[in-house]
Design a protein around this motif. Structure first.
Motif, PDB file in Angstrom:
ATOM      1  N   LEU A 132       0.245   6.570   6.038  1.00  0.00           N
ATOM      2  CA  LEU A 132       1.459   6.403   6.834  1.00  0.00           C
ATOM      3  C   LEU A 132       1.156   5.634   8.118  1.00  0.00           C
ATOM      4  O   LEU A 132       1.934   4.759   8.529  1.00  0.00           O
ATOM      5  N   ARG A 133       0.037   5.939   8.752  1.00  0.00           N
ATOM      6  CA  ARG A 133      -0.349   5.219   9.974  1.00  0.00           C
ATOM      7  C   ARG A 133      -0.649   3.757   9.662  1.00  0.00           C
ATOM      8  O   ARG A 133      -0.294   2.860  10.448  1.00  0.00           O
ATOM      9  N   THR A 134      -1.277   3.504   8.533  1.00  0.00           N
ATOM     10  CA  THR A 134      -1.580   2.116   8.149  1.00  0.00           C
ATOM     11  C   THR A 134      -0.297   1.318   7.938  1.00  0.00           C
ATOM     12  O   THR A 134      -0.179   0.171   8.385  1.00  0.00           O
ATOM     13  N   PHE A 135       0.678   1.941   7.264  1.00  0.00           N
ATOM     14  CA  PHE A 135       1.940   1.232   7.046  1.00  0.00           C
ATOM     15  C   PHE A 135       2.671   1.003   8.356  1.00  0.00           C
ATOM     16  O   PHE A 135       3.166  -0.102   8.629  1.00  0.00           O
ATOM     17  N   TRP A 136       2.776   2.035   9.188  1.00  0.00           N
ATOM     18  CA  TRP A 136       3.582   1.942  10.397  1.00  0.00           C
ATOM     19  C   TRP A 136       2.953   1.012  11.439  1.00  0.00           C
ATOM     20  O   TRP A 136       3.665   0.269  12.116  1.00  0.00           O
ATOM     21  N   SER A 137       1.634   1.045  11.575  1.00  0.00           N
ATOM     22  CA  SER A 137       0.968   0.282  12.632  1.00  0.00           C
ATOM     23  C   SER A 137       0.560  -1.118  12.202  1.00  0.00           C
ATOM     24  O   SER A 137       0.473  -2.017  13.039  1.00  0.00           O
ATOM     25  N   ILE A 138       0.310  -1.309  10.907  1.00  0.00           N
ATOM     26  CA  ILE A 138      -0.202  -2.606  10.444  1.00  0.00           C
ATOM     27  C   ILE A 138       0.767  -3.258   9.468  1.00  0.00           C
ATOM     28  O   ILE A 138       1.222  -4.385   9.680  1.00  0.00           O
ATOM     29  N   GLY A 139       1.077  -2.546   8.379  1.00  0.00           N
ATOM     30  CA  GLY A 139       1.913  -3.155   7.350  1.00  0.00           C
ATOM     31  C   GLY A 139       3.292  -3.548   7.846  1.00  0.00           C
ATOM     32  O   GLY A 139       3.756  -4.668   7.592  1.00  0.00           O
ATOM     33  N   LEU A 140       3.951  -2.656   8.584  1.00  0.00           N
ATOM     34  CA  LEU A 140       5.304  -2.952   9.054  1.00  0.00           C
ATOM     35  C   LEU A 140       5.313  -4.110  10.031  1.00  0.00           C
ATOM     36  O   LEU A 140       6.241  -4.935  10.019  1.00  0.00           O
TER      37      LEU A 140
ATOM     38  N   GLY B  69       9.101  -1.828  -0.945  1.00  0.00           N
ATOM     39  CA  GLY B  69       8.366  -3.018  -1.367  1.00  0.00           C
ATOM     40  C   GLY B  69       6.881  -2.918  -1.067  1.00  0.00           C
ATOM     41  O   GLY B  69       6.030  -3.352  -1.862  1.00  0.00           O
ATOM     42  N   TYR B  70       6.528  -2.335   0.054  1.00  0.00           N
ATOM     43  CA  TYR B  70       5.126  -2.104   0.416  1.00  0.00           C
ATOM     44  C   TYR B  70       4.463  -1.173  -0.590  1.00  0.00           C
ATOM     45  O   TYR B  70       3.332  -1.417  -1.037  1.00  0.00           O
ATOM     46  N   ALA B  71       5.154  -0.104  -0.968  1.00  0.00           N
ATOM     47  CA  ALA B  71       4.588   0.838  -1.929  1.00  0.00           C
ATOM     48  C   ALA B  71       4.401   0.186  -3.300  1.00  0.00           C
ATOM     49  O   ALA B  71       3.370   0.398  -3.965  1.00  0.00           O
ATOM     50  N   PHE B  72       5.368  -0.600  -3.738  1.00  0.00           N
ATOM     51  CA  PHE B  72       5.248  -1.263  -5.042  1.00  0.00           C
ATOM     52  C   PHE B  72       4.087  -2.247  -5.067  1.00  0.00           C
ATOM     53  O   PHE B  72       3.437  -2.421  -6.101  1.00  0.00           O
ATOM     54  N   GLN B  73       3.823  -2.921  -3.940  1.00  0.00           N
ATOM     55  CA  GLN B  73       2.790  -3.935  -3.915  1.00  0.00           C
ATOM     56  C   GLN B  73       1.399  -3.358  -3.662  1.00  0.00           C
ATOM     57  O   GLN B  73       0.419  -3.820  -4.251  1.00  0.00           O
ATOM     58  N   VAL B  74       1.283  -2.362  -2.816  1.00  0.00           N
ATOM     59  CA  VAL B  74      -0.023  -1.886  -2.370  1.00  0.00           C
ATOM     60  C   VAL B  74      -0.591  -0.810  -3.289  1.00  0.00           C
ATOM     61  O   VAL B  74      -1.790  -0.802  -3.584  1.00  0.00           O
TER      62      VAL B  74
ATOM     63  N   GLU C  16      -7.741  -2.209   3.920  1.00  0.00           N
ATOM     64  CA  GLU C  16      -8.997  -1.515   3.679  1.00  0.00           C
ATOM     65  C   GLU C  16      -9.759  -1.285   4.983  1.00  0.00           C
ATOM     66  O   GLU C  16     -10.375  -0.229   5.181  1.00  0.00           O
ATOM     67  N   ALA C  17      -9.697  -2.249   5.888  1.00  0.00           N
ATOM     68  CA  ALA C  17     -10.371  -2.070   7.179  1.00  0.00           C
ATOM     69  C   ALA C  17      -9.732  -0.931   7.970  1.00  0.00           C
ATOM     70  O   ALA C  17     -10.421  -0.142   8.623  1.00  0.00           O
ATOM     71  N   ALA C  18      -8.394  -0.813   7.899  1.00  0.00           N
ATOM     72  CA  ALA C  18      -7.721   0.279   8.597  1.00  0.00           C
ATOM     73  C   ALA C  18      -8.100   1.628   7.991  1.00  0.00           C
ATOM     74  O   ALA C  18      -8.314   2.618   8.719  1.00  0.00           O
ATOM     75  N   ARG C  19      -8.200   1.682   6.661  1.00  0.00           N
ATOM     76  CA  ARG C  19      -8.579   2.949   6.025  1.00  0.00           C
ATOM     77  C   ARG C  19     -10.020   3.324   6.372  1.00  0.00           C
ATOM     78  O   ARG C  19     -10.326   4.507   6.567  1.00  0.00           O
ATOM     79  N   MET C  20     -10.905   2.340   6.446  1.00  0.00           N
ATOM     80  CA  MET C  20     -12.289   2.626   6.813  1.00  0.00           C
ATOM     81  C   MET C  20     -12.406   3.120   8.248  1.00  0.00           C
ATOM     82  O   MET C  20     -13.326   3.886   8.579  1.00  0.00           O
ATOM     83  N   ASP C  21     -11.469   2.734   9.092  1.00  0.00           N
ATOM     84  CA  ASP C  21     -11.458   3.223  10.481  1.00  0.00           C
ATOM     85  C   ASP C  21     -10.838   4.601  10.604  1.00  0.00           C
ATOM     86  O   ASP C  21     -10.741   5.130  11.714  1.00  0.00           O
TER      87      ASP C  21
END
Length: 296
Positions: A198-206, A111-116, A188-193
């Motif tokens: 995978l880290r964005t999904f595991w640490s923030i999205g999940l 679901g995260y992949a379909f939306q993001v 976007e803030a996580a990617r800029m950091d």
């Protein structure tokens, strides 16, 4: 003082203003009491019938407050078939617990992949997933049996466990939760950091999707725990049975062996406990507001 203008007398109020029609509190309360009684009566019967012996159950004395035999029934349940019931119980916990966790993780990730992420054919692929929601699971039992037979996993743990990892409705729910709980600005803030996808999904999205994860897990846990038809098709070894299929086997023998009747009832009572515990302990995760204040 006469102003020369005609005045129209205002009629006096003849009574209190009529309130708009609505159901009285008594009627609403009575309806809620009836609905509650209708819901709790089977549970009350199960609680009392679990402490009755074969004679009381067959004689229609399941709700009488005297002659309790709960300890004897539990002892018979633990000793019948060398304690096969508790093996079924552990099988169900493994099927439903591990299967529900992995299925929820797969659904949330999908679901995260379909939306993001925007990729070619995204909506068509998502429509195909939604098409899977319309297909009843019983219609898929025979094709899954043929596939399991080709793979050589019939009458094994994997024949029941692997199909439980797929839930199209869970993917739909996860995408809906992702649309409401995961702001694009935070990603976007996580990617800029410098965080990877995978880290964005595991640490923030999940973590933001934890209410959706718990919701999918509870739906899948309940579905696997109550699953009956797929194990019936796939399994012939009673040591691999879940508790639903094992109790069904005992229930079919009650006509020839009435002593199984109390075992089925007390076994059904014990089978409800994990569902109650799961819903009571995980309901707090459904509360919204995990991302409140993360975006201004």
């Amino acid at each position: 003082m006469n102003t020369g203008k005609n005045t129209v007398p205002v009629p006096a109020a003849t009574g209190p203003a009529r309130r708009p029609w609505s159901l009285s509190r008594t009627a609403v309360g009575g309806a809620l009491v009836l609905a509650t009684a209708y819901t709790l009566l089977p549970l009350l019967w199960l609680l009392t019938a679990a402490a009755k012996n074969t004679g009381d159950l067959l004689g229609g004395r399941a709700l009488t407050p005297d002659r309790w035999h709960l300890a004897a029934n539990l002892h018979a349940l633990a000793t019948t078939g060398d304690g096969i019931y508790f093996r079924w119980y552990l099988n169900s916990l493994l099927y439903a617990g591990l299967g529900g966790l992995l299925c929820a993780l797969v659904c949330v990730a999908a679901g995260y992949a379909f939306q993001v992420y925007a990729f070619p054919g995204r909506e068509k692929l998502f429509g195909l997933v939604l098409l899977g929601v319309l297909v009843p699971t019983t219609a898929l039992a025979l094709p899954m049996y043929l596939l399991a037979s080709e793979a050589g996993v019939v009458n094994t743990f994997w024949a029941v466990f692997l199909p439980s990892l797929v839930n199209p409705f869970g993917v739909y729910l996860a995408r809906v939760f992702c649309a409401g709980y995961v702001p694009e600005e935070v990603l976007e803030a996580a990617r800029m950091d410098g965080a990877g996808e995978l880290r964005t999904f595991w640490s923030i999205g999940l973590r933001m999707l934890m209410p959706g994860f718990v919701t999918v897990f509870l739906f899948q846990f309940t579905a696997i725990w109550n699953n009956f038809f797929l194990p019936l098709v796939m399994l012939s070894d009673n040591r691999l049975f879940p508790v639903s299929l094992g109790l069904y086997g005992w229930n079919t023998q009650t006509h020839a062996f009435p002593e199984y009747y109390p075992l089925v009832v007390v076994g059904s009572l014990l089978a409800v406990i994990p569902l109650v515990i799961a819903f009571v302990t995980l309901q707090r995760h459904w509360k919204a507001g995990l991302t409140a204040g993360s975006v201004k």
